[in-house]
Design an enzyme around this catalytic site. Structure first.
Site, PDB file in Angstrom:
ATOM      1  CE  LYS A   1      -6.477   4.007   2.802  1.00 49.83           C
ATOM      2  NZ  LYS A   1      -7.498   4.353   2.088  1.00 49.83           N
TER       3      LYS A   1
ATOM      4  CE  LYS B   1      -5.403   8.286   4.716  1.00 42.96           C
ATOM      5  NZ  LYS B   1      -5.824   8.159   3.190  1.00 42.96           N
TER       6      LYS B   1
HETATM    7  N1  CTP Z   1     -11.631   4.396  -5.929  1.00 44.07           N
HETATM    8  C1  CTP Z   1     -11.966   4.813  -7.118  1.00 44.07           C
HETATM    9  N2  CTP Z   1     -11.833   6.193  -7.471  1.00 44.07           N
HETATM   10  C2  CTP Z   1     -11.601   6.987  -6.622  1.00 44.07           C
HETATM   11  C3  CTP Z   1     -11.712   6.557  -5.246  1.00 44.07           C
HETATM   12  C4  CTP Z   1     -11.644   5.423  -4.799  1.00 44.07           C
HETATM   13  O1  CTP Z   1     -11.933   3.902  -8.240  1.00 44.07           O
HETATM   14  N3  CTP Z   1     -11.693   8.418  -6.981  1.00 44.07           N
HETATM   15  C5  CTP Z   1     -11.874   3.155  -5.445  1.00 44.07           C
HETATM   16  C6  CTP Z   1     -10.753   2.464  -5.069  1.00 44.07           C
HETATM   17  O2  CTP Z   1      -9.577   2.212  -6.162  1.00 44.07           O
HETATM   18  C7  CTP Z   1     -11.045   1.226  -4.215  1.00 44.07           C
HETATM   19  C8  CTP Z   1     -12.269   1.607  -3.685  1.00 44.07           C
HETATM   20  O3  CTP Z   1     -12.765   2.831  -4.454  1.00 44.07           O
HETATM   21  O4  CTP Z   1     -11.171   0.256  -5.073  1.00 44.07           O
HETATM   22  C9  CTP Z   1     -12.352   2.009  -2.283  1.00 44.07           C
HETATM   23  O5  CTP Z   1     -11.482   3.232  -2.092  1.00 44.07           O
HETATM   24  P1  CTP Z   1     -11.148   3.949  -0.835  1.00 44.07           P
HETATM   25  O6  CTP Z   1      -9.603   3.747  -0.459  1.00 44.07           O
HETATM   26  O7  CTP Z   1     -12.320   3.673   0.296  1.00 44.07           O
HETATM   27  O8  CTP Z   1     -11.440   5.448  -1.156  1.00 44.07           O
HETATM   28  P2  CTP Z   1     -10.402   6.784  -1.255  1.00 44.07           P
HETATM   29  O9  CTP Z   1     -11.659   7.861  -1.690  1.00 44.07           O
HETATM   30  O10 CTP Z   1      -9.390   6.699  -2.259  1.00 44.07           O
HETATM   31  O11 CTP Z   1      -9.888   6.916   0.132  1.00 44.07           O
HETATM   32  P3  CTP Z   1      -8.461   7.605   0.547  1.00 44.07           P
HETATM   33  O12 CTP Z   1      -8.501   8.845  -0.075  1.00 44.07           O
HETATM   34  O13 CTP Z   1      -8.861   7.721   2.263  1.00 44.07           O
HETATM   35  O14 CTP Z   1      -7.451   6.769   0.297  1.00 44.07           O
END
Ligand code: CTP
Length: 140
Positions: free
Chosen positions: A47, A49
């Site tokens: 990622k 990050k």
């Molecule tokens: N997820 C979700 N809705 C959100 C954020 C996350 O349904 N608003 C779900 C993602 O689809 C995934 C799981 O939670 O199945 C974990 O997602 P993750 O990548 O940890 O979360 P994000 O908050 O989207 O992180 P980033 O912004 O770093 O991509």
């Protein structure tokens, strides 16, 4: 419930309500929910990050939730190849974000899962919140 063992996987950094919505939906469809937590190596190298919460803390938070039965760190390989995950956790359903639906990778995984009698169920992403958005807000 429709499925016995459910599995979902993600980073779950700075645990937020979008994560909770997803996990509640997963647990409503299976008796036992396993969450694969992507390790820090995955966050850094795939990622690109820097994790805010350490991998150990991310696992602890998930494990403390009543909708999660088991949370365990997963490697880059186990995250990218869901066959490794199914061989390890023996789930009968994989829950995933609907942004993956129809992608070549997930179509292939659906085909491979037939041998295991397993399915993929897609859930909509919660709009308006993500780890990235929270970080942006704090920066401002
Ligand atoms: N997820 C979700 N809705 C959100 C954020 C996350 O349904 N608003 C779900 C993602 O689809 C995934 C799981 O939670 O199945 C974990 O997602 P993750 O990548 O940890 O979360 P994000 O908050 O989207 O992180 P980033 O912004 O770093 O991509």
């Amino acid at each position: 419930k429709k499925y016995k063992i459910g599995y979902t996987c993600g980073v779950f950094d700075m645990f937020h309500v979008g994560h909770l919505n997803l996990l509640e939906k997963c647990k409503s469809m299976c008796d036992y929910l396993i969450v694969g937590v992507c390790n820090d190596d995955y966050v850094r190298n795939i990622k690109h990050k820097e994790p805010v919460y350490s991998e150990q803390d991310r696992v602890r938070i998930l494990e403390a939730l009543k909708v999660v039965d088991r949370a365990e760190l997963v490697t880059i390989e186990e995250t990218n190849d869901k066959i490794l995950a199914i061989e390890k956790f023996h789930f009968d359903v994989l829950f995933s974000g609907d942004d993956w639906k129809g992608s070549e990778r997930y179509q292939k995984t659906e085909e491979q899962f037939k041998k295991y009698g397993a399915f993929i169920v897609y859930f909509p992403y919660t709009q308006g919140i993500s780890t990235t958005q929270i970080k942006e807000k704090i920066k401002k």
